[in-house]
Scaffold this active site. Structure first.
Site, PDB file in Angstrom:
ATOM      1  N   HIS A 124      50.859  67.529 -71.464  1.00  0.00           N
ATOM      2  CA  HIS A 124      51.700  66.338 -71.699  1.00  0.00           C
ATOM      3  C   HIS A 124      51.526  65.768 -73.111  1.00  0.00           C
ATOM      4  CE1 HIS A 124      53.064  66.191 -67.619  1.00  0.00           C
ATOM      5  NE2 HIS A 124      51.882  65.940 -67.116  1.00  0.00           N
ATOM      6  N   ASP A 159      52.419  74.090 -63.598  1.00  0.00           N
ATOM      7  CA  ASP A 159      51.961  72.773 -63.144  1.00  0.00           C
ATOM      8  C   ASP A 159      53.133  72.036 -62.472  1.00  0.00           C
ATOM      9  OD1 ASP A 159      49.488  70.726 -64.024  1.00  0.00           O
ATOM     10  OD2 ASP A 159      51.401  69.698 -63.746  1.00  0.00           O
ATOM     11  N   HIS A 161      54.020  69.136 -62.917  1.00  0.00           N
ATOM     12  CA  HIS A 161      54.646  68.254 -63.901  1.00  0.00           C
ATOM     13  C   HIS A 161      55.209  69.074 -65.066  1.00  0.00           C
ATOM     14  CE1 HIS A 161      51.429  65.783 -61.954  1.00  0.00           C
ATOM     15  NE2 HIS A 161      52.418  64.908 -61.896  1.00  0.00           N
ATOM     16  N   ASP A 240      48.651  71.585 -59.107  1.00  0.00           N
ATOM     17  CA  ASP A 240      49.080  70.380 -58.388  1.00  0.00           C
ATOM     18  C   ASP A 240      50.454  70.528 -57.722  1.00  0.00           C
ATOM     19  OD1 ASP A 240      50.131  70.525 -60.950  1.00  0.00           O
ATOM     20  OD2 ASP A 240      49.487  68.506 -61.549  1.00  0.00           O
TER      21      ASP A 240
HETATM   22 ZN   LIG Z   1      50.267  68.138 -63.354  1.00  0.00          ZN
END
Ligand SMILES: [Zn+2]
Length: 304
Positions: A124, A159, A161, A240
């Site tokens: 991120h 991931d 995200h 995740d």
């Molecule tokens: Zn994540």
């Protein structure tokens, strides 16, 4: 297979109860030790990345700002869910250094695969912003390091995200293909609609299961990687998207992480002389994280 980790990555802490906690890394290392897999790995102590090397991805004023606010004690909050403790920058530097060292070694030809069991995660972190538990974008720094030596790389990010920071780093550098599968709509809500030939976004609605994930990844990633013909594949290995994860809303099972790893290794064998460097990103259910890290590294080291 090369395996990088370091106790300095345990020294980064956020507020009590924060899901991105040192026990995540302990769970990964303990599971890999208990599985016996570690006995077959070439285990290395990760070293901090050179300060100058961070500029390959991050803006000088951002890096100076992080150094300026790094606390001598207590916590400094950078955003609603990202804080710095006294050990944060060393942990982040070691996490990034693991990936850049792994890239150097793999491109040097001694080993074809590497896994970096490190934290904090990095995908991120944008050129000029820490966010989403991330400070230095380790996988992007590894890719930038690789592009000093080879023509093309691919970064594959599973991931839950979206890897917005990695997209930010390479949105104008077509020599890096960035493929990311992620729950959508979901944090971080950035770069989802970007139109660039080297950015492949694979959004998945909450509740997507194994079949939906595998179908979407095969549909989107295989053609992109086959067209790009990378010399090295880097992996943002977040766990995740597992159905047990307390943050994510996808419904992947343990076996999906074996599957995605084998899928990536096959692409690497076809295009990149089998070379894959993978680094831990998310994964917040300790049991699922430990089990999936075992399946991932087992598949990553298979056929060597
Ligand atoms: Zn994540």
């Amino acid at each position: 297979m090369l395996f990088y980790t370091h106790d300095d990555c345990l020294g980064h802490e956020m507020q009590p109860g924060h899901p991105e906690r040192p026990d995540r890394l302990r769970a990964v290392n303990e599971s890999l030790t208990a599985s016996g897999l570690k006995d077959g790995f070439d285990c290395r102590a990760a070293r901090p990345i050179d300060t100058e090397a961070l500029a390959a991805v991050h803006a000088p004023d951002y890096l100076a700002g992080l150094n300026a606010v790094s606390p001598a004690s207590g916590l400094v909050r950078l955003d609603a869910d990202t804080a710095m403790s006294p050990g944060t920058l060393q942990a982040a530097a070691v996490a990034a250094g693991a990936v850049t060292d792994a890239v150097r070694e793999v491109l040097g030809g001694k080993e074809r695969r590497a896994f970096c069991a490190v934290r904090p995660p990095g995908h991120h972190a944008e050129a000029g912003a820490a966010m989403g538990f991330c400070y230095y974008n380790s996988i992007a720094l590894g890719a930038a390091q690789a592009l000093e030596e080879v023509d093309r790389v691919a970064i594959l990010d599973f991931d839950v995200h979206h890897g917005n920071g990695t997209v930010d780093a390479f949105k104008d550098r077509p020599e890096a293909l960035v493929c990311s599968s992620f729950q959508h709509p979901f944090y971080p809500y950035r770069y989802v609609d970007i139109e660039a030939p080297n950015i492949v976004n694979t959004p998945l609605p909450a509740g997507s299961d194994s079949a939906a994930f595998r179908h979407a990844v095969e549909r989107d990633w295989a053609a992109a990687v086959n067209a790009h013909r990378p010399d090295l594949i880097l992996v943002s290995a977040g766990f995740d998207a597992h159905r047990d994860d307390p943050l994510g809303g996808l419904l992947l099972d343990d076996e999906d992480f074996r599957w995605i790893t084998e899928f990536i290794v096959d692409l690497a064998v076809t295009h990149a002389d089998g070379r894959v460097v993978s680094a831990l990103e998310g994964g917040y259910d300790l049991d699922a994280l430990g089990r999936c890290a075992v399946l991932h590294t087992k598949a990553l080291s298979h056929s060597l």
